[in-house]
Design an enzyme around this catalytic site. Sequence first.
Site, PDB file in Angstrom:
ATOM      1  N   ARG A   1       2.320  15.332  -6.150  1.00 58.91           N
ATOM      2  CA  ARG A   1       1.245  14.865  -6.516  1.00 58.91           C
ATOM      3  C   ARG A   1       0.035  15.447  -5.988  1.00 58.91           C
ATOM      4  O   ARG A   1      -1.077  15.567  -6.672  1.00 58.91           O
ATOM      5  CB  ARG A   1       1.196  13.158  -6.303  1.00 58.91           C
ATOM      6  CG  ARG A   1       0.052  12.653  -7.551  1.00 58.91           C
ATOM      7  CD  ARG A   1       0.239  10.937  -7.208  1.00 58.91           C
ATOM      8  NE  ARG A   1       0.942  10.257  -8.196  1.00 58.91           N
ATOM      9  CZ  ARG A   1       0.557   9.891  -9.173  1.00 58.91           C
ATOM     10  NH1 ARG A   1      -0.777  10.474 -10.016  1.00 58.91           N
ATOM     11  NH2 ARG A   1       1.165   9.273 -10.138  1.00 58.91           N
TER      12      ARG A   1
ATOM     13  N   GLU B   1       7.257   0.910  -0.196  1.00 66.33           N
ATOM     14  CA  GLU B   1       7.677   1.481  -1.606  1.00 66.33           C
ATOM     15  C   GLU B   1       9.272   1.936  -1.303  1.00 66.33           C
ATOM     16  O   GLU B   1      10.068   1.521  -1.894  1.00 66.33           O
ATOM     17  CB  GLU B   1       6.946   2.503  -2.075  1.00 66.33           C
ATOM     18  CG  GLU B   1       7.850   3.135  -3.270  1.00 66.33           C
ATOM     19  CD  GLU B   1       6.734   4.344  -4.142  1.00 66.33           C
ATOM     20  OE1 GLU B   1       5.523   4.564  -3.641  1.00 66.33           O
ATOM     21  OE2 GLU B   1       7.338   5.160  -4.882  1.00 66.33           O
TER      22      GLU B   1
ATOM     23  N   GLU C   1      -4.694   2.601  -7.733  1.00 70.69           N
ATOM     24  CA  GLU C   1      -5.027   3.655  -6.510  1.00 70.69           C
ATOM     25  C   GLU C   1      -6.204   4.375  -6.443  1.00 70.69           C
ATOM     26  O   GLU C   1      -6.907   4.906  -5.692  1.00 70.69           O
ATOM     27  CB  GLU C   1      -3.701   4.810  -6.700  1.00 70.69           C
ATOM     28  CG  GLU C   1      -2.513   4.284  -6.060  1.00 70.69           C
ATOM     29  CD  GLU C   1      -1.150   4.877  -6.315  1.00 70.69           C
ATOM     30  OE1 GLU C   1      -1.020   4.986  -7.689  1.00 70.69           O
ATOM     31  OE2 GLU C   1      -0.691   5.885  -5.491  1.00 70.69           O
TER      32      GLU C   1
ATOM     33  N   PHE D   1       0.810  -1.166   0.099  1.00 68.67           N
ATOM     34  CA  PHE D   1      -0.082   0.109  -0.195  1.00 68.67           C
ATOM     35  C   PHE D   1       0.848   1.299   0.028  1.00 68.67           C
ATOM     36  O   PHE D   1       0.494   2.542   0.585  1.00 68.67           O
ATOM     37  CB  PHE D   1      -1.088  -0.258   1.076  1.00 68.67           C
ATOM     38  CG  PHE D   1      -1.760  -1.240   1.317  1.00 68.67           C
ATOM     39  CD1 PHE D   1      -2.789  -1.420   0.277  1.00 68.67           C
ATOM     40  CD2 PHE D   1      -1.688  -2.148   2.235  1.00 68.67           C
ATOM     41  CE1 PHE D   1      -3.408  -2.713   0.285  1.00 68.67           C
ATOM     42  CE2 PHE D   1      -2.368  -3.460   2.367  1.00 68.67           C
ATOM     43  CZ  PHE D   1      -3.302  -3.718   1.406  1.00 68.67           C
TER      44      PHE D   1
END
Length: 751
Positions: A304, A226, A707, A222
């Site tokens: 983002r 990463e 996502e 999730f």
Amino acid sequence: MKHIDAVSHTRGESQYVDDMPQPSEMLFAAVFSSPVMHGKIMALHVQDACSMDGIVAVLTSKDIPGENQIGPIIQDEELLASAEVCYVGQPVALVIGTSPEIARKGVRKITLDIEQLPAITDPKEAFSKGNIIGSPRTFILGDVEAAWKKCDLVLEGVCDIGGQEHVYLETQRARAIPLEENNLCIYSATQGPSAVQRHAAKVLGLPAHNIEVDVKRLGGGFGGKEDQATPWACMAALAAWHTKKPVELVLGRADDIKMTGKRHPYKSDFKIGVTKEGKILAYEASHYQNSGATADLSPAVLERTLFHGTNSYFIPNVKIFGVCCRTNLPSNTAFRGFGAPQGMFVIESAIAKVAEKLGIPREAIQTKNLLKENDLFPYGQRVRNCRSLLTWNKAVEKYKLSEIRKRAENYNKTHFEIKKGIAVMPICFGISFTTTYMNQASALVHVYTDGSVSVSTGGVEMGQGLKSNIASIAAKGFGIRDTRIKIESTNTTRVANMSPSAASATTVLNGNAALIAIGQVLDRLKSMVAKELGVQEKGRITVVNEKVLCDGRETDWTWDRLVQTAHLNRIDLSAHGFFATPEIYFDKIKEKGHPFAYHIFGTAIIEVTLDCLRGAYDIDSVKIVHDLGRPLSELVDRGQIEGGLAQGLGWMTIEDLSFNEKGQLLSGALATYKVPDVYFMPDDIELTFLEDEGNTLGPYGNKAVGEPPFMYGIGVFFAIRCAMRAFRPQKEFALASPLTPERVLLQLYAE
Ligand code: MTE
Ligand code: HPA
Ligand code: MOS
């Protein structure tokens, strides 16, 4: 096709890092971490731990042979704190013992002398003191200052957005195995095997080729793995390097929640201006991101937030400012949506304020401002294949929004203490890593002489169904049964320089790389068979259902014969494929470019029932029209949509991270940090898919799905707020999340 792991997961037979048989003499590591938010390390006392039975070593920053540095974007993160600690839970020492219990006992014997320093937990306070990471960013379109004067209504507001714990079922873990001549193999639960390889090599002072990283699957990532799987893998590697024994490090749930970063909390200010017809003329937002103690991926997450700061709306005059604020909390990190949810929450909040002021439903504003084909995003890209209105209209018509509204109004007229609330949530999410160079992937394909196929890619299976997707792509690509295909573990010796599996782009990137490799092998096979059949162009040859066709007609060649003959003719049955997303770029000086390959659109209608005496609510239904493209496996994608939605609903409502003034997490266990369960989820979830003929980029028309559905969950906040307003129409409610039942109750009865 079902999820490839469905049966082995259900039977509990799927293997994770610590399910592999233990090598003899394996040791176990546990982490000693900072008890305070901020301080200077004056002395570290490890003697008592060292002299315990079963403790093999205690390692500190002094024992690092290479660089004590694991920051992914900015070099501001030590593996083990050397002089200063900056948050509760920051790793300081590594205890290695003959069992996990002994190692943990050793941790409790360590003490630290600390000179405490002042600490900050609020991003706006950090900003005002100059505690920022990197440079602030501003995206501009048009001229907001000039536009305010043309607006009939201008409103301002503030949002206070909560963080979110990942709650992957499998906590952070790694096992490192020393091999001959300073080589190491690391089994890591990571979304980014190459990041683990790069940092372990750096920490140990070795070239990358000495470190092999292997990932079979994750029990969920999730985004939390990463980048933040790296420290634990590096620690296991460090311990294995020192002891020359295999070492495993598994964080218990309490340590995991305490030591790892979460979704970024934000504090944001906004100003919005509309005409009396409800057209948004100008929008300004300032996002203060609570980045935590180190940079980690925060600058990319912030970017983002800016990209998605206007969600699915076209606004001609926009100014969006964002800044990463350094605080004394664990470093916040990637989490499904990667900053977009926060940006979208703020614009949706601004629209709510306007609608409430005008006494109309939010939809009345939303519909007037949805994106249309060729509209310009503030970052310079134009919308192509825009499906904002399409999904909106389809949702409104198919699910009969006006009837849902009417029913709710009637219900609210006849019920005093129970109120219904409704919200519509459109989404628009850009697909591609916002960091352009990361949009690349490789694959390695082998065909064995019995016709079975092995596929390695740089993609990691974390539950999202990557293996199922790649298997389906490979079977389609070769024209053979999917039982012929085996998807291998993700391994740095088979695929180098991987981007992490993230940004919802894993299937697009790695699936295309696999198709390119498959195409190479197939081309060789077709050339061979064309020659055998006396045909000029290999293009006339196809493989369908394991049979070789020429001009669409069956020949006496099968897949088996094709492969065996090729081998006897000394034709290479292996290939490496490389894919890079075309036509994307971004200029960070001008803050303009074309960062996304395409966008995903969708619309959700959410209905809730609120008990205004208790603050408790039920989510009655979520009805979605989603831009899915052509699924490789519809069941897998449905799972992604429902799972993403569940996490989004939880983020907005019941998932409450609460720190005390000492920086200790009060909701640091699953007893106090509540995530949605099957009872919390609505009984009524309806999904309708748009068929997309137009996605030429995705393998077989596939579209990213991981996502975007998370952000449908944002709607629940406004649905609950709508019910609160039905009960208390005159009251001002905060734009603060999560909107827990407790917060609802406190706000309903604030006086
Ligand atoms: N689904 C499951 N079951 N487990 C996960 O860890 N991660 C999400 C999403 N869905 C995740 C998941 C996140 S954050 C991303 S970016 C994508 O999956 C990554 O996989 P993809 O690129 O293959 O969509
Ligand atoms: N998503 C996830 N990870 C990333 C991104 C992104 O857009 N950009 C850089 N790392
Ligand atoms: Mo997902 S947050 O990009 O791992």
